[in-house]
Design a protein around this motif. Structure first.
Motif, PDB file in Angstrom:
ATOM      1  N   GLU A 168       2.048  21.636  27.219  1.00  0.00           N
ATOM      2  CA  GLU A 168       1.336  20.470  27.748  1.00  0.00           C
ATOM      3  C   GLU A 168       2.113  19.171  27.516  1.00  0.00           C
ATOM      4  O   GLU A 168       1.987  18.209  28.269  1.00  0.00           O
ATOM      5  CB  GLU A 168      -0.048  20.367  27.097  1.00  0.00           C
ATOM      6  CG  GLU A 168      -1.044  21.369  27.592  1.00  0.00           C
ATOM      7  CD  GLU A 168      -1.383  21.153  29.067  1.00  0.00           C
ATOM      8  OE1 GLU A 168      -1.460  19.980  29.486  1.00  0.00           O
ATOM      9  OE2 GLU A 168      -1.531  22.142  29.787  1.00  0.00           O
ATOM     10  N   ALA A 169       2.906  19.140  26.439  1.00  0.00           N
ATOM     11  CA  ALA A 169       3.657  17.911  26.139  1.00  0.00           C
ATOM     12  C   ALA A 169       4.671  17.590  27.223  1.00  0.00           C
ATOM     13  O   ALA A 169       5.056  16.431  27.398  1.00  0.00           O
ATOM     14  CB  ALA A 169       4.362  18.046  24.791  1.00  0.00           C
ATOM     15  N   VAL A 170       5.109  18.602  27.993  1.00  0.00           N
ATOM     16  CA  VAL A 170       6.050  18.354  29.097  1.00  0.00           C
ATOM     17  C   VAL A 170       5.416  17.411  30.112  1.00  0.00           C
ATOM     18  O   VAL A 170       6.052  16.473  30.605  1.00  0.00           O
ATOM     19  CB  VAL A 170       6.458  19.681  29.756  1.00  0.00           C
ATOM     20  CG1 VAL A 170       7.303  19.406  31.008  1.00  0.00           C
ATOM     21  CG2 VAL A 170       7.211  20.565  28.781  1.00  0.00           C
ATOM     22  N   LYS A 171       4.149  17.669  30.452  1.00  0.00           N
ATOM     23  CA  LYS A 171       3.449  16.818  31.416  1.00  0.00           C
ATOM     24  C   LYS A 171       3.291  15.397  30.883  1.00  0.00           C
ATOM     25  O   LYS A 171       3.450  14.419  31.634  1.00  0.00           O
ATOM     26  CB  LYS A 171       2.079  17.426  31.742  1.00  0.00           C
ATOM     27  CG  LYS A 171       1.273  16.580  32.714  1.00  0.00           C
ATOM     28  CD  LYS A 171      -0.102  17.156  32.981  1.00  0.00           C
ATOM     29  CE  LYS A 171      -0.912  16.231  33.896  1.00  0.00           C
ATOM     30  NZ  LYS A 171      -2.272  16.764  34.150  1.00  0.00           N
ATOM     31  N   SER A 172       2.952  15.276  29.569  1.00  0.00           N
ATOM     32  CA  SER A 172       2.730  13.944  29.002  1.00  0.00           C
ATOM     33  C   SER A 172       4.001  13.109  29.051  1.00  0.00           C
ATOM     34  O   SER A 172       3.942  11.873  29.105  1.00  0.00           O
ATOM     35  CB  SER A 172       2.214  14.054  27.564  1.00  0.00           C
ATOM     36  OG  SER A 172       3.199  14.607  26.707  1.00  0.00           O
ATOM     37  N   ILE A 173       5.179  13.774  29.017  1.00  0.00           N
ATOM     38  CA  ILE A 173       6.449  13.038  29.051  1.00  0.00           C
ATOM     39  C   ILE A 173       6.936  12.843  30.491  1.00  0.00           C
ATOM     40  O   ILE A 173       7.304  11.727  30.882  1.00  0.00           O
ATOM     41  CB  ILE A 173       7.519  13.759  28.215  1.00  0.00           C
ATOM     42  CG1 ILE A 173       7.132  13.742  26.722  1.00  0.00           C
ATOM     43  CG2 ILE A 173       8.886  13.108  28.396  1.00  0.00           C
ATOM     44  CD1 ILE A 173       8.070  14.521  25.831  1.00  0.00           C
ATOM     45  N   THR A 174       6.936  13.905  31.266  1.00  0.00           N
ATOM     46  CA  THR A 174       7.553  13.833  32.597  1.00  0.00           C
ATOM     47  C   THR A 174       6.572  13.468  33.708  1.00  0.00           C
ATOM     48  O   THR A 174       6.983  12.981  34.761  1.00  0.00           O
ATOM     49  CB  THR A 174       8.195  15.170  32.956  1.00  0.00           C
ATOM     50  OG1 THR A 174       7.160  16.166  33.125  1.00  0.00           O
ATOM     51  CG2 THR A 174       9.170  15.610  31.877  1.00  0.00           C
ATOM     52  N   GLY A 175       5.267  13.751  33.481  1.00  0.00           N
ATOM     53  CA  GLY A 175       4.269  13.514  34.531  1.00  0.00           C
ATOM     54  C   GLY A 175       4.131  14.698  35.470  1.00  0.00           C
ATOM     55  O   GLY A 175       3.222  14.742  36.311  1.00  0.00           O
ATOM     56  N   PHE A 176       5.030  15.692  35.367  1.00  0.00           N
ATOM     57  CA  PHE A 176       4.974  16.881  36.226  1.00  0.00           C
ATOM     58  C   PHE A 176       4.065  17.926  35.608  1.00  0.00           C
ATOM     59  O   PHE A 176       4.075  18.145  34.391  1.00  0.00           O
ATOM     60  CB  PHE A 176       6.367  17.486  36.404  1.00  0.00           C
ATOM     61  CG  PHE A 176       7.311  16.640  37.212  1.00  0.00           C
ATOM     62  CD1 PHE A 176       7.189  16.599  38.603  1.00  0.00           C
ATOM     63  CD2 PHE A 176       8.321  15.921  36.594  1.00  0.00           C
ATOM     64  CE1 PHE A 176       8.073  15.837  39.363  1.00  0.00           C
ATOM     65  CE2 PHE A 176       9.196  15.163  37.346  1.00  0.00           C
ATOM     66  CZ  PHE A 176       9.075  15.100  38.732  1.00  0.00           C
ATOM     67  N   GLU A 177       3.275  18.592  36.489  1.00  0.00           N
ATOM     68  CA  GLU A 177       2.560  19.774  36.051  1.00  0.00           C
ATOM     69  C   GLU A 177       3.584  20.883  35.852  1.00  0.00           C
ATOM     70  O   GLU A 177       4.626  20.914  36.522  1.00  0.00           O
ATOM     71  CB  GLU A 177       1.525  20.203  37.093  1.00  0.00           C
ATOM     72  CG  GLU A 177       0.430  19.187  37.377  1.00  0.00           C
ATOM     73  CD  GLU A 177      -0.598  19.106  36.239  1.00  0.00           C
ATOM     74  OE1 GLU A 177      -0.572  20.001  35.366  1.00  0.00           O
ATOM     75  OE2 GLU A 177      -1.410  18.153  36.243  1.00  0.00           O
TER      76      GLU A 177
END
Length: 553
Positions: A168-177
């Motif tokens: 989930e942290a990927v989305k919080s950083i990149t904005g991508f699902e």
């Protein structure tokens, strides 16, 4: 020669110096040096005047209370004050004032010596250093907080470098699902340094962990700085995939740049400061010292790192130093202390430290910022100032004030041990004739030589003091009997009879001496004994001078 030391006090000390006479609960100016006259635009016309005669009412009342506090507590008082120089009304100056009481033999405070040191630049430097250190601490906390409270983003890759999953942290950083990234290469969202990224991935595919910083374009088109670590996923000695762990360090990078700039400014100040600048952590260990340690103490500044901050302080000052620092931390107030510390040549230097505890946003103590200066020369001035207060400026012998103290000590020993006590008063016969004939310069030289001959005659058996003019007094303690006193008087007379050559002039100098033996009595006073010796002196004068007489009841 008589006024050379006074000239040093007037012209040779940068600090402002005042000597104030205590008189019937009033304070009158008795002396001020050149610095005081220049800084405050005063002159000798104020001598003999009170605070209320010279100063505005509010300033006079403030000073009056401080001097009253010295009288009541009977100890040195140090405080900070502010003032405006006459030539620059708009600029506020800060000073540290040290009030030192001078007591007579009866224990009464008769003078107060005030030494006023300008600390305007020190306070400005301390304030700036504190601000820089607080900024460094604040940046460091934000940097740490950024990593503590933001979980790392994790992506998994296959051997070809395509994304297979993420947290989930990927989305919080990149904005991508995550679903939007699966099947893509990480290269698709890296903004620059594609070759470096491919090299990092290739190193991981060979079985080695590799890392680097890259620019990433998020879903909104923002460019982020990330720290990426690529770790090989190894199964049965074969790389079957990769983990990509990254964190957004965009803000952290900016903070580091700010931190480096703050540190650069702090070090510019510290490395060019003449005073010692020291940072001490909450464990009392030194974390930074300025290069000026080499010039002042003779130690390379790196030799102090990791040591306890009072490791070099004189053992007699350790307890007092620790107590003052602890109180400063408890009260969150700055501290000032004078102490001794050892230099590289094993010499003890007098130093003055001004310190301030620094607390974080949670009000927890973090470290001390301490500015220290060498005040050895100032201490020597203070010692000379005290000597000036207790000694005759012409002969260097004790004056009336010191003689009073010495008499009280001798009296106490006399009454305790009954070991004999005698007092002599003597002067130069026809001294006025010498002054009138040869002039006062020759007269002064005669008085100096006369005092020297008396001192040589009695050696370590007593105290010689100049009362004024050509009149001297001798206090003989542990005198066994009258015969011993008479022997000393005869010795003085013989010493004075020796030839006198003063500035090319041959003189015939004689002396008359009055002697009084102290009776064993609790009510014995100095004035009583001096009166008896004075009567005996006049008896010696009446008998033709050049003689000595013993007071007899």
């Amino acid at each position: 020669m008589e006024f050379s030391f006074r000239e040093i006090l007037i012209n040779g000390i940068d600090d402002m110096v005042f000597v104030v006479k205590v008189e019937d609960q009033n304070f009158r100016y008795e002396f001020l040096n050149k610095s005081a006259m220049q800084c405050l635009r005063l002159n000798k016309d104020i001598l003999g005047l009170t605070f209320r005669d010279v100063l505005p009412k509010e300033e006079a009342e403030f000073l009056y209370k401080k001097y009253q506090e010295v009288l009541i507590k009977r100890e040195i008082l140090t405080y900070e004050d502010s003032y405006r120089k006459k030539e620059n009304v708009g600029e506020m100056n800060y000073s540290q004032v040290k009030l030192t009481p001078i007591f007579d033999g009866s224990g009464s405070c008769i003078r107060i010596v005030s030494v006023v040191r300008d600390i305007t630049k020190e306070k400005a430097a301390l304030s700036y250093v504190k601000e820089m250190v607080e900024r460094i601490a604040e940046s460091d906390e934000r940097y740490q907080s950024l990593f503590t409270h933001n979980p790392d983003a994790i992506l998994t890759f296959d051997k070809k470098g395509f994304i297979t999953n993420g947290n989930e942290a990927v989305k919080s950083i990149t904005g991508f699902e995550i679903i939007e990234l699966i099947g893509k290469s990480f290269i698709d969202i890296i903004f620059e340094d594609i070759n470096l990224l491919q090299q990092t991935i290739n190193e991981a595919l060979k079985g080695s962990t590799s890392s680097g910083e890259f620019l990433l374009k998020d879903k909104k088109g923002n460019i982020l700085t990330i720290n990426l670590k690529v770790i090989p996923l190894i199964l049965e000695n074969e790389v079957i995939g990769l983990f990509g762990i990254f964190k957004d360090i965009t803000e952290a990078t900016k903070n580091i740049e700010k931190l480096e700039e703050s540190e650069k400014r702090f070090r510019i100040i510290a490395e060019n400061a003449h005073d010692l600048i020291t940072l001490v952590n909450k464990n009392g260990e030194i974390t930074y010292v300025s290069p000026s340690y080499k010039n002042i103490l003779g130690y390379h500044h790196k030799e102090y790192i990791g040591k306890h901050f009072i490791h070099n302080v004189h053992s007699d000052d350790l307890g007092r130093y620790m107590e003052i620092v602890e109180k400063s931390i408890q009260s969150d107030e700055p501290f000032t202390i004078e102490f001794r510390q050892k230099n590289a040549n094993d010499e003890m230097l007098w130093c003055e430290s001004i310190g301030k505890p620094v607390f974080n946003q949670k009000n927890k103590f973090q470290h001390l910022v301490v500015l220290t200066r060498d005040i050895t020369l100032r201490k020597e001035y203070e010692s000379k100032l005290k000597h000036f207060a207790y000694h005759d400026s012409l002969t260097g012998l004790p004056n009336r004030l010191l003689f009073k103290e010495r008499f009280e000590i001798a009296k106490e020993q006399f009454l305790k041990n009954n070991n004999g006590l005698a007092l002599m008063i003597l002067d130069i016969d026809h001294f006025k004739r010498i002054n009138d004939t040869y002039g006062h310069d020759i007269g002064d030289l005669v008085i100096k030589e006369f005092g020297l001959r008396i001192k040589e005659s009695i050696g370590d058996h007593g105290t010689v003091a100049r009362l004024g003019g050509d009149e001297f007094v001798i206090l003989l303690s542990s005198i066994q009997n009258v015969e011993n006193a008479l022997e000393i008087a005869e010795r003085i007379k013989s010493k004075v009879h020796k030839p006198w050559e003063v500035n090319g002039e041959s003189l015939n100098v004689t002396t008359s001496i009055g002697i009084a033996m102290a009776p064993y009595s609790e009510g014995l006073t100095k004035s009583e004994l001096m009166k008896k010796a004075d009567i005996a002196l006049y008896q010696a004068k009446d008998s033709g001078r050049d003689s000595y007489k013993l007071y007899e009841v």
